[in-house]
Design a protein around this motif. Structure first.
Motif, short mmCIF file in Angstrom:
data_model
loop_
_atom_site.label_atom_id
_atom_site.label_comp_id
_atom_site.label_asym_id
_atom_site.label_seq_id
_atom_site.Cartn_x
_atom_site.Cartn_y
_atom_site.Cartn_z
N ASP A 133 0.83 -1.20 0.00
CA ASP A 133 0.00 0.00 0.00
C ASP A 133 0.87 1.26 0.00
OD1 ASP A 133 -2.39 1.40 0.01
OD2 ASP A 133 -2.65 1.30 2.18
N ALA A 134 2.00 1.18 -0.70
CA ALA A 134 2.89 2.34 -0.81
C ALA A 134 3.58 2.33 -2.15
CB ALA A 134 3.96 2.28 0.28
N GLY A 135 3.80 3.51 -2.68
CA GLY A 135 4.58 3.62 -3.91
C GLY A 135 3.88 2.96 -5.09
N LYS A 136 2.69 3.46 -5.39
CA LYS A 136 1.87 2.89 -6.48
C LYS A 136 2.65 2.68 -7.77
CE LYS A 136 -1.55 6.05 -5.90
NZ LYS A 136 -1.69 6.30 -4.46
N GLY A 137 3.59 3.57 -8.03
CA GLY A 137 4.35 3.47 -9.27
C GLY A 137 5.46 2.45 -9.23
N HIS A 138 5.53 1.68 -8.15
CA HIS A 138 6.65 0.75 -8.02
C HIS A 138 6.27 -0.67 -7.64
CE1 HIS A 138 9.59 3.88 -8.60
NE2 HIS A 138 8.87 4.65 -7.78
N TYR A 139 4.99 -0.97 -7.64
CA TYR A 139 4.58 -2.34 -7.27
C TYR A 139 5.31 -3.38 -8.13
CZ TYR A 139 0.50 -0.72 -4.51
OH TYR A 139 -0.34 -0.16 -3.59
N ASP A 159 -3.16 -2.87 -2.75
CA ASP A 159 -4.25 -1.87 -2.80
C ASP A 159 -3.98 -0.85 -3.90
OD1 ASP A 159 -6.59 -0.57 -2.01
OD2 ASP A 159 -5.56 0.70 -0.56
N ASN A 160 -5.02 -0.17 -4.31
CA ASN A 160 -4.95 0.92 -5.29
C ASN A 160 -4.53 0.48 -6.69
OD1 ASN A 160 -3.61 2.16 -2.45
ND2 ASN A 160 -5.35 3.29 -3.27
N VAL A 161 -4.75 -0.80 -7.01
CA VAL A 161 -4.26 -1.29 -8.30
C VAL A 161 -5.06 -0.77 -9.50
CG1 VAL A 161 -3.17 -3.37 -7.37
CG2 VAL A 161 -5.54 -3.47 -8.15
N LEU A 162 -6.26 -0.25 -9.27
CA LEU A 162 -7.01 0.30 -10.41
C LEU A 162 -6.93 1.83 -10.46
CD1 LEU A 162 -10.07 -2.14 -10.44
CD2 LEU A 162 -8.06 -2.17 -11.92
N PHE A 163 -6.33 2.39 -9.43
CA PHE A 163 -6.01 3.81 -9.35
C PHE A 163 -7.06 4.73 -9.98
CE2 PHE A 163 -2.58 7.23 -10.19
CZ PHE A 163 -2.91 7.86 -9.01
N VAL A 181 0.36 4.77 -13.90
CA VAL A 181 -0.65 3.91 -14.53
C VAL A 181 0.01 2.80 -15.34
CG1 VAL A 181 -2.46 3.90 -16.30
CG2 VAL A 181 -2.47 5.65 -14.52
N LYS A 182 1.01 3.16 -16.13
CA LYS A 182 1.71 2.15 -16.95
C LYS A 182 2.37 1.10 -16.08
CE LYS A 182 2.77 4.62 -21.20
NZ LYS A 182 3.74 5.54 -21.80
N ARG A 183 3.00 1.55 -14.97
CA ARG A 183 3.68 0.59 -14.10
C ARG A 183 2.69 -0.29 -13.36
NH1 ARG A 183 8.29 4.45 -11.60
NH2 ARG A 183 9.56 4.68 -13.46
N MET A 184 1.55 0.30 -13.01
CA MET A 184 0.54 -0.51 -12.32
C MET A 184 -0.01 -1.56 -13.28
SD MET A 184 -0.54 -0.95 -9.37
CE MET A 184 -0.80 0.38 -8.21
N ARG A 185 -0.20 -1.18 -14.53
CA ARG A 185 -0.65 -2.17 -15.52
C ARG A 185 0.38 -3.28 -15.63
NH1 ARG A 185 -2.35 2.28 -19.87
NH2 ARG A 185 -4.42 2.76 -19.06
N SER A 186 1.63 -2.88 -15.59
CA SER A 186 2.69 -3.89 -15.70
C SER A 186 2.64 -4.83 -14.50
CB SER A 186 4.03 -3.17 -15.86
OG SER A 186 5.04 -3.83 -15.18
N ASP A 206 -10.22 1.21 -4.21
CA ASP A 206 -9.44 1.77 -5.32
C ASP A 206 -8.85 0.64 -6.17
OD1 ASP A 206 -8.48 3.98 -6.74
OD2 ASP A 206 -6.56 3.96 -5.66
N GLY A 207 -9.40 -0.58 -5.99
CA GLY A 207 -8.91 -1.75 -6.72
C GLY A 207 -7.94 -2.55 -5.87
N ILE A 208 -8.22 -3.84 -5.75
CA ILE A 208 -7.37 -4.71 -4.93
C ILE A 208 -6.94 -5.89 -5.78
CG2 ILE A 208 -7.28 -6.14 -2.82
CD1 ILE A 208 -9.76 -4.63 -1.85
N ALA A 209 -5.68 -6.31 -5.67
CA ALA A 209 -5.25 -7.55 -6.33
C ALA A 209 -4.73 -8.51 -5.26
CB ALA A 209 -4.17 -7.26 -7.36
N VAL A 210 -5.28 -9.70 -5.25
CA VAL A 210 -4.83 -10.72 -4.29
C VAL A 210 -4.08 -11.79 -5.07
CG1 VAL A 210 -5.50 -12.30 -2.45
CG2 VAL A 210 -6.90 -10.28 -2.93
#
Ligand code: SAH
Ligand code: MG
Length: 216
Positions: A133-139, A159-163, A181-186, A206-210
């Motif tokens: 749940d930190a650094g959305k651009g770096h998951y 968390d926040n995967v659909l931003f 956004v691009k990195r989250m898609r990746s 905000d979108g969750i990925a398990v």
């Protein structure tokens, strides 16, 4: 509107969840007043559910903020799990420590100061739940270390995967957010296409990925 689901649906689901009292309520009010992006109501409920099912001995959290989600998870396990949480902002850490000490969670929650990117690199041990749940651009960059630190039967909850819907729709993308956004898609493609992993993306909050390993 969150850009994730219908406004009426979101409101209906939120309204089903009873209001918190005491310490969680206090932290929620502080978060609203100070614009701290703590997890949404329905995401909190989902996290409680996952922790309750998984009964983790150890939890790793990326992004402490004021300690809300860490305290919430610790409450579910009645302080029996060890929670390690990483935060780079010292003001947030002060606030989180205050909450953690005030409510007696100092034995179960440990805060590490630093950037997740560096800290994860040097971490050892295995975790039953990793809450990203930190650094959305770096998951996508955190993923290899998170998988290394994940117990065989562990789960990663991101968390926040659909931003705000931007990840799923060109029309919603704000120019300044295009890199995130691009990195989250990746990230979502990595965890979805890897045959060793099972991932479910949930359009909630905000979108969750398990994600879990497909142990054969
Ligand atoms: N999990 C918290 C909310 C976290 S908000 C809760 O629901 O209660 C995200 C936090 O991550 C912010 O406090 C921000 O300072 C921190 N953060 C963002 N990028 C980071 C990074 N790369 N490393 C460490 N912390 C980071
Ligand atoms: Mg979040």
């Amino acid at each position: 509107m969150s850009g994730i689901t219908y406004g009426y649906m979101e409101q209906y689901i939120k309204n089903l969840i009873p209001e918190n009292e005491g310490i969680l309520k206090e932290m929620e009010e502080y978060a609203i007043q100070n614009s701290v992006p703590i997890i949404q109501k329905e995401t909190a409920k989902f996290l409680e559910l996952m922790v309750s099912i998984k009964k983790p001995d150890s939890i790793l959290e990326l992004g402490t903020a004021i300690g809300y989600s860490a305290i919430l998870m610790s409450m579910v396990t009645k302080k029996s799990s060890k929670i390690v949480t990483i935060e780079r902002d010292l003001n947030m850490i002060d606030r989180a420590k205050e909450n953690i000490n005030k409510y007696g969670f100092d034995r179960s929650i440990e805060i590490i100061h630093g950037d997740c990117m560096d800290i994860l690199e040097n971490m050892e041990g295995k975790y039953d739940i990793i809450f990203m749940d930190a650094g959305k651009g770096h998951y996508n960059h955190f993923l290899p270390n998170c998988l290394r630190l994940l117990d065989k039967d562990g789960i990663i909850i991101a968390d926040n995967v659909l931003f705000r819907g931007m990840v799923a729709s060109k029309e919603l993308v704000k120019r300044r957010k295009i890199t995130i956004v691009k990195r989250m898609r990746s990230y979502l493609e990595l965890v979805s296409k890897d045959e060793e992993l099972i991932t479910s993306v949930i359009p909630m909050g905000d979108g969750i990925a398990v994600t879990k390993r497909r142990n054969s």
